[in-house]
Design a protein around this motif. Sequence first.
Motif, PDB file in Angstrom:
ATOM      1  N   GLN A 163     -15.411  36.468  11.159  1.00 28.58           N
ATOM      2  CA  GLN A 163     -16.308  35.634  11.965  1.00 28.58           C
ATOM      3  C   GLN A 163     -16.441  36.166  13.385  1.00 28.58           C
ATOM      4  O   GLN A 163     -17.510  36.071  13.999  1.00 28.58           O
ATOM      5  N   ARG A 207     -22.791  38.901   5.822  1.00 22.85           N
ATOM      6  CA  ARG A 207     -22.378  37.626   6.421  1.00 22.85           C
ATOM      7  C   ARG A 207     -23.039  37.375   7.768  1.00 22.85           C
ATOM      8  O   ARG A 207     -23.052  36.251   8.262  1.00 22.85           O
ATOM      9  N   LYS A 248     -25.904  35.346   6.781  1.00 23.08           N
ATOM     10  CA  LYS A 248     -25.471  34.070   6.216  1.00 23.08           C
ATOM     11  C   LYS A 248     -24.947  33.132   7.288  1.00 23.08           C
ATOM     12  O   LYS A 248     -25.247  31.939   7.293  1.00 23.08           O
ATOM     13  N   LEU A 249     -24.156  33.664   8.214  1.00 26.01           N
ATOM     14  CA  LEU A 249     -23.552  32.819   9.239  1.00 26.01           C
ATOM     15  C   LEU A 249     -24.441  32.704  10.474  1.00 26.01           C
ATOM     16  O   LEU A 249     -24.500  31.648  11.104  1.00 26.01           O
TER      17      LEU A 249
END
Length: 801
Positions: free
Chosen positions: A458, A412, A415-416
């Motif tokens: 996140q 991630r 991806k982020l």
Amino acid sequence: MKFTLSWLKSHLDTSATVDEISAKLTSIGLEVDALHDPGKALSSFIVGHVLEADKHPNADRLKLCKVSTGTETLQVVCGAPNARAGLKVVLARPGDVIPESGEKLKKGKIRDVESQGMMCSTRELKLGEDHDGIIELPESAVVGTPVTTVLNIDPVFEINLTPNRVDALGVRGVARDLAAAGLGTLKPLNDGAVKGTFPVSRKIAMRLPADQSFKCPQFAGRTVKGVKNGPSPAWMQDRLKAIGLRSVSALVDITQYINIDLGRPIHAFDDEKLKGDVGPRLATDGETLPALNGKTYTLDSSMVVIADDANAVGIGGIMGGEPTSVGDGTTTIFIESAWFDPSNIAATGRKLEINSDARYCFERGVDIASAVQGVELTTRMVMELCGGEASELVVGGQAPAAFKPVAFDPARVAKLGGVSVPNAEIKNILERLGFTVATGNPWQVTPPSWRSDVTVWQDLVEEVLRIYGYDNIKAEPMPRAVPQKPALNAKQRLVGNVRRTLATRGLAETVTWSFLSKNHAELFANGGTLVPLANPISSDLDILRPSVVPNLIAGAGRNAARGLHDSNLFEIGPRFEGFKPGEQMLMAAGVRSGHTSQRHWAGTRRPVDAMDAKADALAALEAAGVSSSGIQTGVGPKEGTPEWLHPGRSGTLKQGNQIFAWFGEVHPRVLQALDVKGPVVAFEVAIDRIPDAKKGKGGTARTLLKASPYQPVDRDFAFVVDAAVSAETMLKAVRNAERELVTNIGLFDVYEGPNVGVGKKSVAITVTLQSKDATLTDEQIEAVAKKIVAAVEKVGGQLRG
């Protein structure tokens, strides 16, 4: 958050320069808001050696010195009482800028003797306030070398923290982040247990109800006896002073120092002033406490206090009490370190209106495992600086539960974040920041006790990216839309046109509250629905405004109260008509108060009137694309003018049955209720009622200007009509008489009197004629004139002879 370079280096082993540290702090999210580095201003100052210090031939209090720079000898006139031969000094040479004055040093004569330099004091270098003599450098200082290598010059960093980064409220937290970013190595913290040599003087009493225990789940303490409270050491005083804190005494300074050093608030009580056991409990309603800031606070049962068996001795997590504070004669102290619930601390601080360093830390979430550590570190520092003997440690309650692991897929990050970071590097970054990483599918990442802000995956991506470096993220252009859409839509362009037009007419744009008091709202409701606020920011701002005008009038009133009697204000914003989304209307409103201009010898000054407001409204409508040629004016309440306008000095602007604007003098009763002196005129234009411009085949709502190259012709007419016939009726008739050649019509005189008869008036107009094809001939002009006369005769007018 402020700290000095030496303070940072007490936790971080690094050879990085000040500029490198500053750049790295900003790049990892600890933005440097200010950097005060006195060394930069002293880079050209050198170590000088006074070879001779003789009496000045023309002044008793001055000395004539010979000062060596290592390469040459300068003659320097000095008035410092400690100037003497053999002294090593801070030498400024011609061209150097003196920090205190900001002036460049030049050669000059003092009492007819040339001085080729300056030996500096602490104050002249802005390193302190001492100006009694020049700085005396150590004998070991090498002549000619920069003084920055000799003086203890400590740059001060000030970083701007986001509210979630409570871990960086301590210098060690900042050092930890820099070490994780590769700018040095984090030094080990000597936080081992201090062995107690006698039983503690009092026990910990956890008196919170079970359902309120979360407000202070852990409370630790220790007695230290035989301490000597005096001034703190110079290095501590210098660090505290550099960041804006005042040195009080060694014991007080230690608690301040630990708070800044580790982001861990600590409090020290005078043990002899306590009675019985100590611990947290809820305050009683009406209980009072004299605090360290000199104020006495009235508490309530929602607040946590630290109390002994007799009284409250501190407001938990916010401020200690004055009666149990340490002083110069204190010989035994009780060190307290606890963990308090952030929400309760924030609520208590707001109620009592106390802003303290402790509150600032606790309401953001102090390290949940730091209560015992805080006592141990404080104890060790007290014994080092003040002497004494420590008791056994006592702890009440337990620390809050450790944070739960966060499920994390390292993919991630790419991806982020848009950058590919190897899994091994991701794991290494998180571990350097103190996270525990258990690899698997997915990873289980447990935040350290000082990172209460990390709760979701996140957050982990953000931690990896900021340490890896946002500069390593490759910039990629956003795909351009095909076809490209304009940045502003038609309504936004319309509003911009109206805004510019009103500004060019001398109105100053304002932005006022979207709410007002109920009493004022009722004056402008005009029979509509008032929309109250469920949670107003103030009791006198509890209704959404039914009109934009009242706040503008209030602004004009405030200006008048401060001596600015002539105000011209406008605002573009919503008025609110109902409770449902969309039940509001965008308005362009303005007010003018006082007079049209300042007093002048030409005598053109006059009070503002309804026609000024009408002109503003017409200009706004023209800017919005509504042609004034199709606008009719309605006068009086029957034509839709609102009740807050004067019924005989107001009107509406409309097309057919659609009212676009209203204008006029503000009703005297409204001005009286608002406590504003007149005259005040106002207008409102309902922008949302203006229809969208119709687009033609060319895709534009407005035809391009096609100016005529031929000379225009002005003709004046004077007509006698019944007094009841409005001038607008006549102008409309003239306009319709010849649309192609008539380019402008103006009204320049209205007369009523005996020369035109009873019930009659004379209306004089000027008409501009211009052809786009050829110069007008006399025959064409006369033909148009006959059409104009005929058109006015149809509405009851006669050409005046």
